[in-house]
Design a protein around this motif. Structure first.
Motif, short mmCIF file in Angstrom:
data_model
loop_
_atom_site.label_atom_id
_atom_site.label_comp_id
_atom_site.label_asym_id
_atom_site.label_seq_id
_atom_site.Cartn_x
_atom_site.Cartn_y
_atom_site.Cartn_z
N ALA A 118 1.38 1.70 16.86
CA ALA A 118 1.34 2.11 15.29
C ALA A 118 1.05 1.62 14.33
O ALA A 118 1.67 0.26 14.12
N ILE A 119 0.27 1.93 13.41
CA ILE A 119 0.02 1.32 12.13
C ILE A 119 0.08 2.19 10.87
O ILE A 119 -0.59 2.97 10.41
N PRO A 120 1.22 1.92 10.36
CA PRO A 120 1.77 2.61 9.22
C PRO A 120 1.21 1.42 7.97
O PRO A 120 0.52 0.53 7.99
N ASN A 121 1.52 1.90 6.87
CA ASN A 121 1.27 1.17 5.61
C ASN A 121 2.86 1.31 4.83
O ASN A 121 3.88 1.73 5.30
N THR A 122 3.00 0.31 3.74
CA THR A 122 4.25 0.09 3.37
C THR A 122 4.65 1.37 2.35
O THR A 122 5.91 1.37 2.03
N ALA A 123 3.93 2.30 2.20
CA ALA A 123 4.35 3.47 1.38
C ALA A 123 5.05 4.26 2.54
O ALA A 123 5.78 5.44 2.06
N ILE A 124 5.56 3.75 3.65
CA ILE A 124 6.28 4.60 4.52
C ILE A 124 7.67 4.54 4.05
O ILE A 124 8.62 5.38 4.20
N GLU A 125 8.06 3.57 3.09
CA GLU A 125 9.45 3.48 2.50
C GLU A 125 9.49 4.72 1.67
O GLU A 125 10.93 4.88 1.51
#
Length: 261
Positions: A118-125
């Motif tokens: 899975a490749i998320p970005n830091t906006a997952i927070e």
């Protein structure tokens, strides 16, 4: 369900903080395993109910879901040392380490395990990530579960593994490119006479408006550009100057450079 996240750094910590504010897991069922006590303290400071530990991998033996959020060169040793042997039936292993393939995960973790990259970005927070996911040895129920997890933290989509690299560049690297545009626009606003805070507020709201228009109208960006530009007007002059400086070309070249590693 119990979930263990190995690595409480920028990405693993962001996932833990995001999940702790969702309804899918109770904070006390989320374990974050850190190498450094300082990271453990940061996560506990965010939510004391999160099970943040230092150097204790025992939760991996009972976790329903394991998220590997360590540096790519650490993944193989981590799996071989801590994720082989006894484990729950149908345990799901998800790697968010860039550049790790499903074939590698299968070689290290075994052929009978449900595996995902899975490749998320830091906006997952803040529950605004765009996460692309690819899986192996997984059932439809497991696919839905993984999509629900990352979908609760933004938007999530299953893709073929061959598309994971371009998706990483566009959305995971891309968030940094967006920040750099924001910084450049702010600096331009300051040069024009706005105070920095006002320039930042203006740029952020302008981007929110642009996104809302595209989503509401279902339009192509160039259609919205045409609505703003008038013959001989100031907007087309600015756009043309940016293109003379290579704006579109620079964005595409940057994406291609990131994709090529």
């Amino acid at each position: 369900m119990k979930i263990s996240i190995v690595g409480g750094g920028n990405m693993g910590g962001a996932i833990a903080r995001g999940l702790s504010t969702c309804d899918l897991f109770r904070p006390q069922d989320i374990t974050v395993i850190n190498r450094r006590a300082s990271k453990t303290a940061e996560i506990q400071g965010f939510n004391p109910e999160l099970q943040a530990v230092t150097g204790d991998y025992s939760s991996l033996a009972t976790a329903d879901i394991v998220i590997i959020a360590v540096k790519p060169w650490m993944v193989e040793a981590l799996i071989k040392e801590h994720l082989t042997g006894k484990r729950p039936d149908r345990q799901i292993v998800i790697s968010v380490a860039a550049g790790i393939s499903l074939e590698q995960l299968q070689t290290w973790a075994g052929k009978d395990r449900a595996l995902y990259c899975a490749i998320p970005n830091t906006a997952i927070e803040v529950k605004q990530s765009m996460t692309f996911i690819t899986g192996l040895n997984a059932t439809e129920d497991q696919n839905r579960l993984v999509l629900n997890i990352f979908g609760a933290l933004g938007k999530a989509e299953l893709v073929e593994e061959r598309l994971l690299g371009p998706a990483t560049t566009l959305c995971s690297c891309g968030i940094a490119f967006a920040f750099r545009y924001i910084r450049a626009a702010m600096e331009g606003g300051v040069e024009l006479g706005l105070y920095p805070q006002k320039a930042q507020e203006g740029v952020l709201q302008t981007l929110r408006g642009a996104i809302a228009l595209l989503e509401s109208n279902g339009s192509h960006p160039e259609q919205e550009v045409d609505r703003v530009t008038t013959a001989g007007g100031i907007t087309i002059k600015g756009l043309n100057e940016m293109e003379h400086a290579g704006f579109t070309s620079a964005v595409i070249r940057g994406l291609k450079a990131s994709n090529n590693g």
